[in-house]
Scaffold this active site. Structure first.
Site, PDB file in Angstrom:
ATOM      1  N   ASN A   6       0.827  -1.191   0.000  1.00 39.22           N
ATOM      2  CA  ASN A   6       0.000   0.000   0.000  1.00 39.22           C
ATOM      3  C   ASN A   6       0.872   1.256   0.000  1.00 39.22           C
ATOM      4  O   ASN A   6       1.389   1.676   1.037  1.00 39.22           O
ATOM      5  CB  ASN A   6      -0.901  -0.053   1.247  1.00 39.22           C
ATOM      6  N   LYS A  60       0.491   4.325   2.519  1.00 38.21           N
ATOM      7  CA  LYS A  60       1.099   4.285   3.853  1.00 38.21           C
ATOM      8  C   LYS A  60       2.489   4.915   3.799  1.00 38.21           C
ATOM      9  O   LYS A  60       2.855   5.716   4.658  1.00 38.21           O
ATOM     10  CB  LYS A  60       1.259   2.834   4.325  1.00 38.21           C
ATOM     11  N   GLU A  88       0.298 -12.624   6.073  1.00 37.30           N
ATOM     12  CA  GLU A  88      -0.394 -12.137   7.271  1.00 37.30           C
ATOM     13  C   GLU A  88      -0.920 -13.328   8.055  1.00 37.30           C
ATOM     14  O   GLU A  88      -1.756 -14.073   7.567  1.00 37.30           O
ATOM     15  CB  GLU A  88      -1.546 -11.197   6.892  1.00 37.30           C
ATOM     16  N   ASP A 139       0.904  -2.594  10.241  1.00 37.56           N
ATOM     17  CA  ASP A 139      -0.418  -3.213  10.132  1.00 37.56           C
ATOM     18  C   ASP A 139      -1.408  -2.329  10.885  1.00 37.56           C
ATOM     19  O   ASP A 139      -1.143  -1.921  12.010  1.00 37.56           O
ATOM     20  CB  ASP A 139      -0.426  -4.633  10.707  1.00 37.56           C
ATOM     21  N   GLY A 149      -8.732   4.004   1.587  1.00 35.76           N
ATOM     22  CA  GLY A 149      -9.123   3.200   2.735  1.00 35.76           C
ATOM     23  C   GLY A 149     -10.342   3.765   3.465  1.00 35.76           C
ATOM     24  O   GLY A 149     -11.352   4.134   2.851  1.00 35.76           O
ATOM     25  N   TYR A 150     -10.231   3.854   4.783  1.00 34.30           N
ATOM     26  CA  TYR A 150     -11.341   4.293   5.623  1.00 34.30           C
ATOM     27  C   TYR A 150     -11.337   5.804   5.859  1.00 34.30           C
ATOM     28  O   TYR A 150     -12.122   6.308   6.663  1.00 34.30           O
ATOM     29  CB  TYR A 150     -11.298   3.549   6.969  1.00 34.30           C
ATOM     30  N   ASP A 151     -10.472   6.527   5.185  1.00 30.70           N
ATOM     31  CA  ASP A 151     -10.373   7.980   5.391  1.00 30.70           C
ATOM     32  C   ASP A 151     -11.712   8.725   5.271  1.00 30.70           C
ATOM     33  O   ASP A 151     -11.948   9.671   6.025  1.00 30.70           O
ATOM     34  CB  ASP A 151      -9.369   8.604   4.409  1.00 30.70           C
ATOM     35  N   LYS A 163      -3.930  15.542   8.110  1.00 29.85           N
ATOM     36  CA  LYS A 163      -4.121  14.112   8.404  1.00 29.85           C
ATOM     37  C   LYS A 163      -2.872  13.542   9.064  1.00 29.85           C
ATOM     38  O   LYS A 163      -2.940  12.859  10.088  1.00 29.85           O
ATOM     39  CB  LYS A 163      -4.459  13.313   7.145  1.00 29.85           C
ATOM     40  N   HIS A 175      -3.015   7.889  13.452  1.00 26.74           N
ATOM     41  CA  HIS A 175      -2.518   6.706  14.173  1.00 26.74           C
ATOM     42  C   HIS A 175      -1.109   6.340  13.685  1.00 26.74           C
ATOM     43  O   HIS A 175      -0.224   6.029  14.467  1.00 26.74           O
ATOM     44  CB  HIS A 175      -3.489   5.535  13.941  1.00 26.74           C
TER      45      HIS A 175
HETATM   46  P1  ITT Z   1       0.098  -3.966   3.665  1.00 26.30           P
HETATM   47  O1  ITT Z   1       0.603  -4.519   2.375  1.00 26.30           O
HETATM   48  O2  ITT Z   1       1.070  -3.007   4.301  1.00 26.30           O
HETATM   49  O3  ITT Z   1      -0.416  -5.006   4.624  1.00 26.30           O
HETATM   50  P2  ITT Z   1      -2.743  -3.130   3.547  1.00 26.30           P
HETATM   51  O4  ITT Z   1      -3.419  -2.032   2.775  1.00 26.30           O
HETATM   52  O5  ITT Z   1      -3.235  -4.535   3.359  1.00 26.30           O
HETATM   53  O6  ITT Z   1      -1.166  -3.017   3.246  1.00 26.30           O
HETATM   54  P3  ITT Z   1      -3.301  -3.098   6.475  1.00 26.30           P
HETATM   55  O7  ITT Z   1      -3.769  -4.498   6.530  1.00 26.30           O
HETATM   56  O8  ITT Z   1      -2.289  -2.658   7.459  1.00 26.30           O
HETATM   57  O9  ITT Z   1      -2.783  -2.677   5.028  1.00 26.30           O
HETATM   58  O10 ITT Z   1      -4.491  -2.042   6.633  1.00 26.30           O
HETATM   59  C1  ITT Z   1      -5.762  -2.343   7.050  1.00 26.30           C
HETATM   60  C2  ITT Z   1      -6.750  -1.523   6.254  1.00 26.30           C
HETATM   61  O11 ITT Z   1      -6.837  -0.233   6.831  1.00 26.30           O
HETATM   62  C3  ITT Z   1      -6.399  -1.350   4.787  1.00 26.30           C
HETATM   63  O12 ITT Z   1      -7.575  -1.582   4.053  1.00 26.30           O
HETATM   64  C4  ITT Z   1      -5.966   0.101   4.666  1.00 26.30           C
HETATM   65  O13 ITT Z   1      -6.365   0.655   3.422  1.00 26.30           O
HETATM   66  C5  ITT Z   1      -6.733   0.745   5.819  1.00 26.30           C
HETATM   67  N1  ITT Z   1      -5.992   1.882   6.365  1.00 26.30           N
HETATM   68  C6  ITT Z   1      -4.845   1.819   7.094  1.00 26.30           C
HETATM   69  N2  ITT Z   1      -4.414   3.053   7.428  1.00 26.30           N
HETATM   70  C7  ITT Z   1      -5.306   3.907   6.895  1.00 26.30           C
HETATM   71  C8  ITT Z   1      -5.405   5.303   6.864  1.00 26.30           C
HETATM   72  O14 ITT Z   1      -4.488   6.093   7.403  1.00 26.30           O
HETATM   73  N3  ITT Z   1      -6.454   5.839   6.231  1.00 26.30           N
HETATM   74  C9  ITT Z   1      -7.377   5.070   5.651  1.00 26.30           C
HETATM   75  N4  ITT Z   1      -7.368   3.743   5.620  1.00 26.30           N
HETATM   76  C10 ITT Z   1      -6.331   3.155   6.231  1.00 26.30           C
END
Ligand code: ITT
Length: 188
Positions: free
Chosen positions: A15, A18, A42, A71, A147-149, A169, A174
């Site tokens: 991603n 991030k 995972e 994560d 994502g959840y933004d 942001k 977090h």
């Molecule tokens: P990895 O390859 O690093 O695992 P991922 O997108 O699968 O990437 P995670 O499992 O850590 O990442 O993330 C869990 C979910 O939360 C994932 O769908 C992200 O898009 C979302 N997410 C994490 N941080 C976010 C943020 O700052 N804003 C919006 N969505 C976020």
């Protein structure tokens, strides 16, 4: 200060968002980092710290150099913490709309966004977890987000992460909190 052989840690994730948010934070704290795209193994667990440690191990084994991985999870109170450690899967399947639907008209919109960062250099591993409390909005708000933004409003703010500019942001997220804890240890 711990340093990899060419001075730059690898931030390993599938991603890119991030990394784009982590880069200015780490740079500002004196940590050199570069992006490495990979989808890591995972393990199944409800605990972000357990998942992220296994991801860091996997990343180190693949690259053979010091890595950090992350994560994240969105824990919604009225859904007993769902999607939590399953946030990535939930986003890919039911999506933000599905999470809002599960919550329905529930008046309790409290949630917590957590980030776990793990470092692994083959001989030493460390994990840093941080959270931001907030609310789930009634409907998605904001553009150019990921994502959840669009549905997370951190406490003390009236905008979703998606309605904020990148600096705002990053200033409240977090991710930033967990990275700051990591950098404090790493830079020493
Ligand atoms: P990895 O390859 O690093 O695992 P991922 O997108 O699968 O990437 P995670 O499992 O850590 O990442 O993330 C869990 C979910 O939360 C994932 O769908 C992200 O898009 C979302 N997410 C994490 N941080 C976010 C943020 O700052 N804003 C919006 N969505 C976020």
């Amino acid at each position: 200060m711990r340093r990899s052989s060419d001075g730059a840690l690898r931030f390993v994730s599938s991603n890119r968002h991030k990394y784009d948010e982590a880069l200015p934070v780490l740079r500002g704290l004196g940590v050199r980092v570069e992006y490495e795209r990979a989808r890591l193994q995972e393990v199944q667990s409800d605990d972000l710290a357990v998942i992220v440690r296994a991801k860091a191990r996997d990343a180190y084994c693949r690259l053979g150099r010091p890595v950090i991985v992350e994560d994240d999870g969105l824990f919604v109170e009225a859904l007993s913490g769902f999607p939590g450690a399953y946030s990535s899967h939930a986003l890919r399947t039911i999506g933000v709309a599905g999470v809002l639907k599960l919550l329905g008209g529930n008046g309790d919109r409290r949630a917590k966004f957590s980030a776990a960062i793990a470092y692994d250099d083959g001989s030493e591993g460390r994990t840093f977890v941080a959270s931001v409390r907030g609310m789930i909005s009634e409907a998605p708000r904001g553009e150019k987000s990921w994502g959840y933004d669009p549905v997370f409003v951190p406490d003390g703010q009236d905008k979703t992460f998606a309605e904020m500019g990148p600096d705002q942001k990053i200033g409240t997220s977090h991710r930033t909190r967990a990275l700051e804890a990591f950098a404090e240890w790493y830079v020493g």
